[in-house]
Motif scaffolding. Sequence first.
Motif: not given
Length: 218
Positions: A84, A135, A186, A188-189, A194-195, A199-200, A204
């Motif tokens: 990620w 986010l 991903s 995201l992170g 964030d992780l 949803e994330v 993930t």
Amino acid sequence: MRVLVVRGGWAGHEPRACTEMFIERLRARGCEVEVAESLGAYDDRDLLERAGLIVQCWTGGQLTEQQEQNLVERVAAGAGFAGWHGGIVATAYESPRYQFMVGGRFVCHPGGFVDYDVEIVAEHPVVRGIGSFRLHTEQYFCHVDPTLEVLATTTFEGKHGAPETAGAVMPVVWLRRFGRGRVFVSTLGHAPADLAVPEVAALTERGLLWAGGALDCS
């Protein structure tokens, strides 16, 4: 499933804390996890051969030609490769075979930490039951392969001093088949917070399992 986690690089992405979140989840599912804190892990062909899934969290790294060859060949032979954020798309810029395997590379994140929407755009077990969400984090602008299987996107509005991005629909989560292997990415992170967004966290974990061939896709 045997999992190799390769972590390190730029400390701002908290590679240890971020990977520990998913190491716990993988072990709870019965996975055997080995952790390497050096890219030298990619010099060890026996170590790579034992891994059914390689999770990388290493921002700003450089691979030797041999490390790149060993990693790419192992994934093509059937290992999963997953990661990620900068740990997978902001590293190994000088390694074209790695870049081709991953399918995208980080370019910039205008405005730094901003509010933006993540849109789920596909039906797939990795994102099943997850709706679009908002986010406050870095909105990654990447250069990406047009053949990716995109599961989620974000649309740039041309703000934050980057009018050139207006209207760009950018992949956020994608899958890629590479030889006999599977790749999950991903963007995201940035940090554990964030992780930890539900949803994330869900997509993930599922993405790691999918890359390792351990996600129920029924």
